[in-house]
Scaffold this active site. Sequence first.
Site, mmCIF file in Angstrom:
data_model
loop_
_atom_site.group_PDB
_atom_site.id
_atom_site.type_symbol
_atom_site.label_atom_id
_atom_site.label_comp_id
_atom_site.label_asym_id
_atom_site.label_seq_id
_atom_site.Cartn_x
_atom_site.Cartn_y
_atom_site.Cartn_z
ATOM 1 C CG ASP A 58 29.582 30.568 -28.487
ATOM 2 O OD1 ASP A 58 30.117 31.439 -27.779
ATOM 3 O OD2 ASP A 58 28.966 30.822 -29.529
ATOM 4 C CB ILE A 78 5.749 0.504 -2.436
ATOM 5 C CG1 ILE A 78 6.589 0.111 -1.228
ATOM 6 C CG2 ILE A 78 6.627 0.610 -3.675
ATOM 7 C CD1 ILE A 78 7.169 -1.240 -1.312
ATOM 8 C CB ALA A 85 -0.910 -0.008 1.222
ATOM 9 C CG ASP A 93 -4.911 5.824 -6.506
ATOM 10 O OD1 ASP A 93 -6.060 6.315 -6.623
ATOM 11 O OD2 ASP A 93 -4.228 5.908 -5.469
ATOM 12 C CG ASP A 120 24.146 34.604 -28.821
ATOM 13 O OD1 ASP A 120 22.917 34.515 -28.759
ATOM 14 O OD2 ASP A 120 24.879 33.779 -29.366
HETATM 15 P P1 ATP Z 1 26.282 38.154 -30.821
HETATM 16 O O1 ATP Z 1 27.512 37.690 -30.110
HETATM 17 O O2 ATP Z 1 25.326 38.794 -29.937
HETATM 18 O O3 ATP Z 1 25.665 37.147 -31.723
HETATM 19 P P2 ATP Z 1 27.686 39.447 -32.952
HETATM 20 O O4 ATP Z 1 27.164 38.651 -34.077
HETATM 21 O O5 ATP Z 1 27.869 40.886 -33.211
HETATM 22 O O6 ATP Z 1 26.763 39.398 -31.711
HETATM 23 P P3 ATP Z 1 30.186 38.154 -33.220
HETATM 24 O O7 ATP Z 1 29.654 37.215 -34.230
HETATM 25 O O8 ATP Z 1 31.155 37.708 -32.205
HETATM 26 O O9 ATP Z 1 29.021 38.808 -32.430
HETATM 27 O O10 ATP Z 1 30.828 39.376 -34.017
HETATM 28 C C1 ATP Z 1 31.642 40.347 -33.394
HETATM 29 C C2 ATP Z 1 31.777 41.545 -34.285
HETATM 30 O O11 ATP Z 1 32.467 41.168 -35.478
HETATM 31 C C3 ATP Z 1 30.459 42.116 -34.779
HETATM 32 O O12 ATP Z 1 29.938 43.049 -33.917
HETATM 33 C C4 ATP Z 1 30.834 42.743 -36.104
HETATM 34 O O13 ATP Z 1 31.331 44.042 -35.914
HETATM 35 C C5 ATP Z 1 31.942 41.855 -36.597
HETATM 36 N N1 ATP Z 1 31.409 40.856 -37.540
HETATM 37 C C6 ATP Z 1 30.343 40.054 -37.406
HETATM 38 N N2 ATP Z 1 30.190 39.260 -38.459
HETATM 39 C C7 ATP Z 1 31.194 39.561 -39.315
HETATM 40 C C8 ATP Z 1 31.592 39.058 -40.593
HETATM 41 N N3 ATP Z 1 30.957 38.095 -41.199
HETATM 42 N N4 ATP Z 1 32.683 39.623 -41.160
HETATM 43 C C9 ATP Z 1 33.378 40.609 -40.550
HETATM 44 N N5 ATP Z 1 33.049 41.097 -39.353
HETATM 45 C C10 ATP Z 1 31.977 40.601 -38.734
#
Ligand code: ATP
Length: 946
Positions: free
Chosen positions: A665, A295, A293, A761, A339
């Site tokens: 990340d 358990i 009963a 039950d 992000d």
């Molecule tokens: P979150 O981290 O919030 O996603 P985010 O995309 O801006 O933001 P990152 O991807 O780390 O972050 O980019 C960092 C920075 O690098 C950006 O703010 C931008 O100025 C520059 N960046 C992003 N994408 C490119 C790209 N494809 N080529 C050149 N520079 C870039």
Amino acid sequence: MEEKVQIAKENMDEKIFKLTTKDVYKKLNTREEGLTLQEVQANREKYGKNAITEKKGKPAILVLMSNFVSLMALLLWAGGIIAIVADMVELGVAIFLVNIINGVFSFWQEHRAGKATEALKKMLPSYARVIRDNQEQQILAEDLVPGDIMLVEEGDKISADARVIASSDLQVNQSTLTGESNPVRKTHDPIMRDGLSKSETPNLIFTGSSVASGTAKAVVVSIGMETEFGKIANLTQTMKEELSPLQKELNLLTKQISMIALSMGIIFFITAIFFVKEPIAEAFIFSLGMVVAFIPEGLLPTVTLSLAMAVQRMAKENALVKRLSAVETLGCTTVICSDKTGTLTQNEMTVNNLWLPGKELKVTGLGYAPVGKILYENKELYAENDEDLKILLTAASLCSNARIVPPNDESDRYTVLGDPTEACLGVVAQKAGIDTINQINLTPRIRELPFDSRRKRMSTIHNLSTPIGGCERIAYIKGAPKEVLELCTSINKNGDKQELSDSQRNEIMEANDRYARNGLRVLAVAYRHLTKECNLPKSLSSYTPELIEQDMTFVGLVVMADPPRPEVKDAVELCHRAKIRIIMITGDYGLTAESIAKRIGIVESNHPRIVSGVELEKMSDDDLKKVLKDEVIFARVAPEQKYRIVCNLQELGHIVAVTGDGVNDSPALKKADIGVAMGISGTDVAKEAADMILTDDNFASIVKAIEEGRAVYSNIRKFLLYILNSNTPEAVPSAAFLLSKGNIPLPLTVMQILAIDLGTDMLPALGLGAELPEKGVMEKPPRSRTEILMNKKTVIKAFLWYGLLESVIAMGAYFFVNILNGWPNVPLASSGIVYKQATTMTLASIVFCQIGAVLNCRTENESVFKIGIVANKKIVTGIVFEVLLISAIIYIPFLQNIFNTVAIGFKEWIYLIVLPFPILLLEEGRKAISRKLSRVKKVNDKRLVI
Ligand code: ATP
């Protein structure tokens, strides 16, 4: 199969690493343009699918059998045998049946829960990019065949063993094969050395490893079980899932309750023998009933089932949970580190403005359709009339990997293949009249220094068809303005290169800040002519960022809008009400981040603290902890820094959910209590490290998942409360019998107790596991990790409140039958029809009380009438089943014999039918009072704050 193995062996063993690209093509019957469709089909027939076949787990029969040898099951087997030996064959058979049904039931539920997660895993197929028929295509990784030309880039999981034939800065993490977590460099050059192990061979890449940086083109050599990974998988396929905190807690709970049950059984056994002088066999059977009963037999499988159901509901809400136990951890989340780009914002970039020295231009048109104008002082401007504009947009669009896809069968809009930040650059170039395809042909790219969140920029190197000032090559760079500007020594103005002065630098950064304050994302663009005097090395692979990214000429800024996702604002508000903090951690510029954070309500103060990556680097852990206690935004941080933030939050006692998409990340995703990877923009590596994947990359889906997580825990508690409710009324009749030394003939027999616990039950209890999240579930602070399922409140409610209420009603029913038959003028019936009617009524009363109780248990404080008393169809079905079962027990002669019941009369039925109502109404009253009290408390708290 034999033949396949042989071919695969030949491919690798014939020293494929020594061959030139041409010979590799020849060896694998392929070419630069890739395989044709017919060749792919032929190879598939020859080599099969590119799949790691899973070894079968434990045979189902063994899993099933394991449910029959637990301590409790063994006790029940023994009890059954003793019952048969003591000539109580029916009871013995019943106990055996109970044991079998319970075992099969547990097996089925575990199996079903397992299947649910398996199906979810399948919903996440991995893809590979290949060149076939001279076209780049995305295919399912399982469709790869030897000879395929595979393309990989940072973050990709490698899906076959392959020989690299072209590469740029390629580094691969081979930890799945070698256990070594540091990435290793790979190249495309033939290797002439012998004696290297396969994983050490610099031009071979392997299934299961991931690209840590760079890009590569490789020819698939072996697939599936013939790969190195396949061979290992064949040897070791014994992944054991660790028990989650919830599973551990449940195991402990079952043990605790089993101990209580066993102690009760022993007390009853001793009392029965010495106090009531029952024969030993009967006393044993009697106390065995007590044990049974108490358990909660169905607890573990039901919990698994309710977790699995939540996982399925979450999948519909775009959150794929990889580990069942993650659902429950979600419920305790106190901080979400999110992000920005794509999660909080739409990641649908449109260039709004262009900034050139001395000119600010507007760009019209929305989305990725190349329809719109470039306006300067309200006049349309084309690249061909403006040299600076031409250089800016040519550089920006050439330094990009994204492709714009015109409307097609799959979408009626222009869509993007690749990074939206890059895609919008191509769109704006086309708006200015630049033929981007022609540009690519005129200035072919010979090398790429890929985008890296740490460098925050990307460069490409191109051959010039017409040398400029003796220069045959040019490097283009684009990236975060601060980072790019630091590399510039000159500026392009009216087609001329001038020295970059400090005031110009300030002017550029002021323009950048102005845009950023409005939440706009800004990229700077620059170039550099690579002259012979640079002493550039011959080999392109020695073009490193350090060598190329210097002495650049600044061209201009490209300003793009990335609006917040519309649903995020409400989700953020919900988090605030649920006392869940949100911390934005972004690679983007602080002012852009702040503006977006304010717009969606993540920060409330006017001047929130913004900590940059550089500042964070210098900060001690103690200072970081102080900062984390207040409102803060982390901007311009590198993904690796997320890990430190997560560690410090956890040290402060938080349960942390973290979002991420890149390779870098993954430490943070692994460290977090809940790692959340992005399904669309996320790399395979991030998805692998995460506990949950958002198929729509949307922040609001995390919040939905947290809500489900909270609901699951409270459902388990509801379920527990419900099944514990009937324990007291099951024990009280036996106690009454014992304490009255048999003067109160046993009001409830062991078989009747079993009928409740394992019969009536069960189904309604399962229905509770499927309850949807309660309305107020997100109005409360997160549950503390130290909170336990069977807390004081649950114990008091189950054993005292419901327990006593149901005991009074059940014993009342027993006496009610006796009163109808002349008691107290005649003694309580101890045998015959009246006794049987009385025990039948004790049993049926508990069952009918439980009908009221299961409805009550659906909510903690909310009125069940408000949420719809019949809204949970599973519970309604459960109740119908419960009533049918108890009617069968009362009326079917065969069952009457087993359960010691008889048919009951009209008055008795009236008594029973009324029963759920007082239970329901009393609890509704308690809930109303509790709601009122918490309202009063809230008002008082508010007053105190004011
Ligand atoms: P979150 O981290 O919030 O996603 P985010 O995309 O801006 O933001 P990152 O991807 O780390 O972050 O980019 C960092 C920075 O690098 C950006 O703010 C931008 O100025 C520059 N960046 C992003 N994408 C490119 C790209 N494809 N080529 C050149 N520079 C870039």
